[in-house]
Design a protein around this motif. Structure first.
Motif, PDB file in Angstrom:
ATOM      1  N   ALA A  16      36.715   0.091  15.585  1.00 59.32           N
ATOM      2  CA  ALA A  16      35.158   0.974  15.628  1.00 59.32           C
ATOM      3  C   ALA A  16      34.165  -0.194  16.378  1.00 59.32           C
ATOM      4  O   ALA A  16      33.465   0.504  16.879  1.00 59.32           O
ATOM      5  N   MET A  17      34.319  -1.594  15.777  1.00 62.52           N
ATOM      6  CA  MET A  17      33.493  -2.360  16.673  1.00 62.52           C
ATOM      7  C   MET A  17      33.535  -2.468  18.113  1.00 62.52           C
ATOM      8  O   MET A  17      32.606  -2.273  18.774  1.00 62.52           O
ATOM      9  N   GLU A  18      34.764  -2.336  18.373  1.00 64.60           N
ATOM     10  CA  GLU A  18      35.047  -2.371  19.866  1.00 64.60           C
ATOM     11  C   GLU A  18      34.446  -1.065  20.714  1.00 64.60           C
ATOM     12  O   GLU A  18      34.046  -1.018  21.662  1.00 64.60           O
ATOM     13  N   GLU A  19      34.539   0.009  19.879  1.00 62.86           N
ATOM     14  CA  GLU A  19      33.771   1.249  20.325  1.00 62.86           C
ATOM     15  C   GLU A  19      32.193   1.335  20.365  1.00 62.86           C
ATOM     16  O   GLU A  19      31.695   2.488  20.715  1.00 62.86           O
ATOM     17  N   GLY A  20      31.715   0.334  19.812  1.00 67.98           N
ATOM     18  CA  GLY A  20      30.279   0.231  19.713  1.00 67.98           C
ATOM     19  C   GLY A  20      29.550   0.803  18.476  1.00 67.98           C
ATOM     20  O   GLY A  20      28.556   1.104  18.587  1.00 67.98           O
ATOM     21  N   VAL A  21      30.532   0.887  17.414  1.00 72.33           N
ATOM     22  CA  VAL A  21      30.044   1.564  16.204  1.00 72.33           C
ATOM     23  C   VAL A  21      29.240   0.378  15.561  1.00 72.33           C
ATOM     24  O   VAL A  21      29.677  -0.771  15.547  1.00 72.33           O
ATOM     25  N   HIS A  22      28.007   0.677  15.041  1.00 65.69           N
ATOM     26  CA  HIS A  22      27.186  -0.448  14.272  1.00 65.69           C
ATOM     27  C   HIS A  22      27.477  -0.450  12.862  1.00 65.69           C
ATOM     28  O   HIS A  22      27.890   0.600  12.262  1.00 65.69           O
ATOM     29  N   PHE A  23      27.301  -1.644  12.137  1.00 66.26           N
ATOM     30  CA  PHE A  23      27.697  -1.777  10.634  1.00 66.26           C
ATOM     31  C   PHE A  23      26.236  -2.156  10.189  1.00 66.26           C
ATOM     32  O   PHE A  23      25.668  -3.132  10.661  1.00 66.26           O
ATOM     33  N   GLN A  24      25.882  -1.562   9.150  1.00 59.17           N
ATOM     34  CA  GLN A  24      24.615  -1.968   8.227  1.00 59.17           C
ATOM     35  C   GLN A  24      25.344  -2.334   6.803  1.00 59.17           C
ATOM     36  O   GLN A  24      25.495  -1.331   5.918  1.00 59.17           O
ATOM     37  N   PHE A  25      25.861  -3.737   6.589  1.00 58.47           N
ATOM     38  CA  PHE A  25      26.451  -3.970   5.312  1.00 58.47           C
ATOM     39  C   PHE A  25      25.159  -4.136   4.392  1.00 58.47           C
ATOM     40  O   PHE A  25      24.175  -4.206   4.609  1.00 58.47           O
ATOM     41  N   LEU A  26      25.620  -4.237   3.126  1.00 62.28           N
ATOM     42  CA  LEU A  26      24.741  -4.426   2.051  1.00 62.28           C
ATOM     43  C   LEU A  26      23.692  -3.330   2.122  1.00 62.28           C
ATOM     44  O   LEU A  26      22.461  -3.919   1.999  1.00 62.28           O
ATOM     45  N   THR A  27      23.859  -2.161   2.416  1.00 62.16           N
ATOM     46  CA  THR A  27      22.883  -1.070   2.557  1.00 62.16           C
ATOM     47  C   THR A  27      23.291   0.074   1.655  1.00 62.16           C
ATOM     48  O   THR A  27      24.308   0.707   2.081  1.00 62.16           O
ATOM     49  N   ALA A  28      22.477   0.520   0.953  1.00 61.43           N
ATOM     50  CA  ALA A  28      22.303   1.982   0.129  1.00 61.43           C
ATOM     51  C   ALA A  28      21.619   2.891   0.625  1.00 61.43           C
ATOM     52  O   ALA A  28      20.662   2.614   0.480  1.00 61.43           O
ATOM     53  N   PRO A  29      21.972   4.333   0.779  1.00 61.31           N
ATOM     54  CA  PRO A  29      20.876   5.336   1.022  1.00 61.31           C
ATOM     55  C   PRO A  29      20.250   5.644  -0.291  1.00 61.31           C
ATOM     56  O   PRO A  29      20.798   5.629  -1.281  1.00 61.31           O
TER      57      PRO A  29
END
Lengths: 466, 282
Positions: A329-342
């Motif tokens: 996923a990272m390689e494909e350019g997906v971003h990650f927002q860790f420690l985040t809740a909607p």
């Protein structure tokens, strides 16, 4: 091969990230013959074979790897199918790094043997060779019903068919395969591979009845009393998608991961002439951190989203997804927002999602799951720009069967209770896979289906003797 | 594959078909639905069951050709086959103990209201059937519904058949004349059901509506058919399709059902052109 070389495993050829984000073609291309033989030659053929003990379906791993190194991939395929009904599937989606490969002796000082890749190589060789599938054994005239054609059902059906049982698999959808066809994306598990695994079961004598919803079209009681089955295996999966309960989850442009993936995988929404559409999205937010969240994010990317962000309330360390899927996923350019809740999905005037209000989290003491509990950081609200939200926070068991069948005890979460043999509280009714455990992996479901098949065999034999 | 045993054109836009599906016919109860695919690679659409003949093993569906799939289906002839036909899905309409019910059907919704009204009638319940259509040409099932109703009130928007006006006018008249019901059962376009509920709320008449949202699997797996009822998210396929109309968030449902409207229009036009092309060349 020099010793130094023997420490390292053969790399898996993959489509480059730039190419694959525009395509649903399979990312991992598989070993060719020379790569497979080189990799197989690294196997130490350990006497105690720790890998076999860690395999949920006990494949004789050293023996099949020896066959490959001897240039006999068809022989390797035969060894694998002694224990597994879905080798081409398992070679692709099993979490080998936490099972067989995690205890590989080679792994102590170097890379463990790429067991999964070799399994896939043998299965792909068999499929491409056009060699005949194993044919149906002598029938024993005992009829068994399997409910659900996902991994547990297919594994149970295959195991029983090899023992001579007449097996009918009932599937609610129009196509057999369960989560293998509606859930796991084409680029991780091509659907023609699932089809050929099912064809192999059909040549073993298994009958598939699609469009048949047990609990609706027929009840479990009718399968016994009117259809004449002697035992039943329930492998109906963990069907119902969970939502987090925040405001805005029913806005347009908000999907459960199940819906998003089903539209794409089963209904082929990614093809230009598909009759089932999926709305193009500009910026996609995926809630959750499991394999399904990774699948949804990677699908969204391929459907043309400019930006895809995975929002996960714990940190990278707790991410439940397989490392490999996270890296893909990272390689494909997906971003990650860790420690985040909607907190809330925001709406435009027409009722479409147009942003997601989130808050930052910090990790506190471990909770019942043993993972550190996320705690909201005060006054840390911020808005994630999005026009499509995919909720991938798990599923709960489907009640269609348990609510229409007397005598099947379920636990608090709706999972079916079984004994150590996979038998439910109702004699002759067995269950396994996600319907029992809640959402888990393909191989655990297959293992449960296989164990239940052995138990069904004992149950029928005992009944005959009684 | 499932054979079309009988096909009837009820009016230029509405088609009735009896499908050979013995297992579904044996089990189906009024209020339940099926999911079908017309052909390989077709989309899955839910249709509420209009009638069954368990002896013959057949299930009746009545539909309007409003989208590409229903248009394709309407072009199929008696003896043709459709790819998939699965059911019965959803819960049967609750009828236990009802003594007097107003059944409100709007347009092709009458096809869904009819089997419920028939069941109520057979169990001795007094049925007041209000059927609403755009105009005289759109009227369906008039005789069938009359037969099983103690009162049958037909209305059309333009007055070309029955009373001029919409179903809520007729229902209001009934309520104002002093009629009271154990339950009002309404099925038709979302906007109609919403207005029926707004009216019956004033008269404190319990109202049940049958919802028909966008659906894929129909067994609870995809969650695409969810709607807000009270403060809870419900899935129409497994929790419904019937819900307490006074608790349904119709505005949200109307928005959700419109998600693919542009796309549907386009697909419908494409399919239309396809059939026209075939007619010209065939």
């Amino acid at each position: 091969m020099a010793d130094q070389q023997k420490m390292r495993r053969q790399p898996m050829p993959v489509l480059p990230p730039r190419e694959r984000v525009h395509s649903f073609a399979e990312v991992a291309r598989g070993y060719d013959e020379s790569e497979a033989v080189l990799e197989a030659a690294r196997c130490l053929n350990c006497k105690n074979a720790p890998c076999v003990k860690k395999c949920p379906v006990s494949i004789d791993i050293p023996r099949f790897i020896q066959k490959i190194s001897q240039g006999d991939p068809e022989g390797a395929y035969s060894v694998i199918t002694e224990q597994s009904s879905l080798p081409a599937v398992c070679g692709r989606v099993c979490p080998q790094e936490s099972q067989c490969e995690s205890v590989c002796t080679r792994g102590i000082k170097g890379d463990s043997i790429a067991i999964g890749r070799l399994e896939r190589y043998a299965a792909d060789y068999h499929r491409k060779s056009g060699n005949a599938n194993p044919s149906a054994p002598q029938k024993n005239n005992h009829r068994i019903a399997v409910i659900g054609s996902g991994p547990s059902g297919l594994s149970c059906a295959g195991e029983l068919a090899r023992r001579g049982y007449e097996v009918t698999v009932f599937e609610a959808l129009h196509q057999a395969g369960g989560v293998l066809v509606y859930g796991i994306p084409e680029f991780r598990l091509p659907k023609n591979i699932v089809k050929s695994e099912i064809a192999a079961l059909e040549s073993l004598g298994v009958t598939f009845r699609t469009n048949t919803i047990i609990g609706k079209t027929y009840t479990v009681d009718e399968l016994f009393d009117e259809e004449g089955f002697e035992a039943i295996f329930i492998g109906s999966g963990a069907g119902l998608p969970r939502f987090s309960g925040i405001p805005g989850e029913s806005l347009c442009g908000v999907y459960s991961a199940n819906e998003f993936l089903t539209r794409t995988n089963l209904m082929k929404a990614y093809l230009p002439d598909s009759s089932t559409p999926i709305r193009p999205a500009r910026k996609v937010a995926v809630i959750g951190g499991g394999n399904v969240a990774m699948d949804a994010a990677r699908v969204a990317k391929r459907l043309g989203a400019k930006d895809v962000t995975i929002v996960y309330r714990r940190s990278e360390e707790e991410l439940p997804a397989r490392r490999e899927e996270y890296e893909n996923a990272m390689e494909e350019g997906v971003h990650f927002q860790f420690l985040t809740a909607p907190i809330q999905i925001l709406s435009d005037v027409k009722g479409f999602a147009r942003g997601m209000l989130c808050e930052k989290m910090t990790l506190g003491e471990p909770d019942v799951s043993g993972r550190r509990r996320p705690i909201p950081v005060p006054d840390s609200d911020f808005i994630v720009d999005t026009d499509c939200v995919i909720v991938a926070i798990g599923t709960s068991p489907n009640p269609l069967i348990t609510s229409t069948t007397d005598g099947i005890i379920t636990n608090q979460k709706g999972g079916i209770e079984t004994d150590e043999n996979g038998m439910t509280s109702r004699p002759g009714v067995f269950a396994g896979g996600d319907a029992v455990t809640g959402a888990a992996t393909v191989i655990l479901a297959m293992s449960a289906g296989k164990k239940a098949a052995a138990a069904i065999d004992r149950y029928i034999q005992n009944k005959k003797e009684a | 594959m499932y054979r079309i045993i009988k096909k009837e054109i009820l009016n230029p836009a509405t088609t009735s078909m009896w499908i050979d599906a013995p297992a579904v016919a044996k089990k189906a109860q009024p209020g339940q639905f099926i999911i079908l695919r017309v052909d390989e690679d077709g989309e899955r659409i839910p249709l509420t069951i209009a009638d069954t003949n368990p002896d013959e093993g057949s299930v009746r569906i009545i539909f309007q050709a409003v989208g590409a799939t229903t248009l394709k289906l309407s072009q199929k002839q008696e003896g043709d086959f459709i790819q998939d036909f699965a059911g019965p899905l959803g819960n049967a309409t609750f009828t236990n103990g009802l003594k007097k019910v107003a059944v409100i059907g709007g347009g092709v919704g009458c096809a869904i209201a009819y089997p419920v009204a028939k069941k109520l009638h057979r169990m001795g319940c007094e049925v007041h059937f209000v059927a609403g259509f755009r105009n005289r040409d759109a009227v369906i099932l008039q005789e069938d519904c009359e037969k099983i109703s103690d009162r049958y009130i037909l209305c059309t928007d333009d007055g070309s058949a029955g009373k001029k006006g919409v179903v809520t006018d007729a229902l209001k008249e009934l309520l104002d004349s002093g009629e009271r019901y154990d339950e009002v059962f309404a099925v038709g376009p979302l906007i109609m059901m919403k207005f029926v509920c707004d009216l019956t709320r004033i008269y404190r008449q319990k109202t049940v509506v049958s919802m028909n949202p966008i659906m894929i699997d129909g067994t609870g797996m995809c969650g695409g058919c969810r709607l807000t009822v009270g403060n809870a998210i419900c899935f129409a396929c497994v929790d419904g399709p019937d819900f307490d109309g006074h608790l349904v968030d119709f505005d949200e449902m109307m928005k959700r059902n419109g998600v693919y409207r542009d796309w549907e229009r386009h697909a419908y036009d494409e399919t239309c052109n396809l059939f026209k092309g075939a007619a010209n060349h065939g």
